[in-house]
Design an enzyme around this catalytic site. Sequence first.
Site, PDB file in Angstrom:
ATOM      1  N   ARG A 236       0.851  -1.187   0.000  1.00  0.00           N
ATOM      2  CA  ARG A 236       0.000   0.000   0.000  1.00  0.00           C
ATOM      3  C   ARG A 236       0.889   1.240   0.000  1.00  0.00           C
ATOM      4  O   ARG A 236       1.995   1.219   0.576  1.00  0.00           O
ATOM      5  CB  ARG A 236      -0.895   0.043   1.243  1.00  0.00           C
ATOM      6  CG  ARG A 236      -2.101  -0.866   1.198  1.00  0.00           C
ATOM      7  CD  ARG A 236      -3.157  -0.370   0.193  1.00  0.00           C
ATOM      8  NE  ARG A 236      -4.331  -1.221   0.188  1.00  0.00           N
ATOM      9  CZ  ARG A 236      -4.522  -2.255  -0.633  1.00  0.00           C
ATOM     10  NH1 ARG A 236      -3.599  -2.565  -1.526  1.00  0.00           N
ATOM     11  NH2 ARG A 236      -5.631  -2.946  -0.594  1.00  0.00           N
ATOM     12  N   HIS A 284      -1.320   0.788  -9.551  1.00  0.00           N
ATOM     13  CA  HIS A 284      -2.002  -0.112  -8.597  1.00  0.00           C
ATOM     14  C   HIS A 284      -2.739  -1.241  -9.341  1.00  0.00           C
ATOM     15  O   HIS A 284      -3.946  -1.427  -9.154  1.00  0.00           O
ATOM     16  CB  HIS A 284      -2.991   0.658  -7.695  1.00  0.00           C
ATOM     17  CG  HIS A 284      -3.421  -0.156  -6.492  1.00  0.00           C
ATOM     18  ND1 HIS A 284      -3.788   0.416  -5.293  1.00  0.00           N
ATOM     19  CD2 HIS A 284      -3.545  -1.498  -6.315  1.00  0.00           C
ATOM     20  CE1 HIS A 284      -4.124  -0.541  -4.435  1.00  0.00           C
ATOM     21  NE2 HIS A 284      -3.987  -1.710  -5.036  1.00  0.00           N
TER      22      HIS A 284
END
Length: 321
Positions: A236, A284
């Site tokens: 993350r 992502h």
Amino acid sequence: MVKGALALLVNGGTENWSPARWKARFDDVCGDRPVVLLPDPALNPADVHYAAVWKPKPSELAAFGNLRVIFNLGAGVDALMADRSLPGVPLVRVAVDDLTDRMTEYVVLHVLMHHRQELYLRESQRVKRWAPKHQWAAGAITVGIMGLGTLGAASARALRALGFRVVGWSRSAKQVEGVSCFDGADGFDAFLRQTNILVCLLPLTPDTRHLLDRDVFAKLNRQSPLGAPVIINAGRGGLQDEAAILQALEDGTLGAASLDVYETEPLPESSPFWSHPKVVLTPHNAADTDADEISKYVAQQIARFEAGGELENLVDRKRGY
Ligand code: NDP
Ligand code: OXD
């Protein structure tokens, strides 16, 4: 009898998270259970027994008083953990081979890219430069994997199979064949001191926020043919101190970085990462959750739960992952 509805809430904003596609897949697998795409002003919140969600906004699930299970449509639950009004029912995350295999592909691709000097070779092609550098063997490089869970352990095994030396670090003690495993605060420095390519596959929790900082980069091992160490973060964005990465790339503490996740997503146009010559950037999508696979996974879990069986891959709310 009408079955309790499944409320679907998808806030991804990219092609993979098209709400219409997810709704169609859930309709396919839910049989006679109503599937309701939120927001739906006609929905009676009391009719909802299950929620399948990706990045719901805080409080978006608070209205569903008869909720029995929340299914997170990805592996990481940090967005849900940030919601103080999240109903206190079981929370299930994704851990399936399809997602794990995709992440293994990403990790292997990026480790090989740095090990095989691809940044240098692509630049050589661009300027028509015939000047190959010595290429060392995989066994000359130690890859350190932060997080030896579902994804980290699979990547570790794949890298071992390619001949890399692999070390790993987790919260509790782990055993992965062929991998030297370290754990906890006490094992962290010893893990870093061996690592030439650092791969981060940790969840984002209060304990891991901004763990990838200057101090960590400075402790990585510089004794391999790579020289300066490399970082790869597909966990993350909140795990990384982005100013510290830029500074470390600038002063040579780090040789390169592969980044899939960012503090702010989508990555703002003004971010220096976009055009940085030492950064390999992806939006992502290291491991997309597949609507076909995951709708089936959720439907199977509901069927088992309603037959009195156990839910799999439950999140431990105290740990935050
Ligand atoms: P798991 O829960 O299976 O594994 C997490 C690992 O991190 C475990 O080994 C755990 O240790 C370790 N860990 C957690 N907290 C700490 C800590 N404080 N110190 C040391 N180790 C810690 O998760 P997954 O492997 O399934 O997924 C990992 C993350 O990958 C997700 O949370 C998500 O953020 C990210 N992800 C990113 C994707 C992308 O496309 N970029 C796609 C999918 C996931 P222990 O084993 O002791 O519990
Ligand atoms: C996930 C992700 O957590 O795609 O599954 O980031």
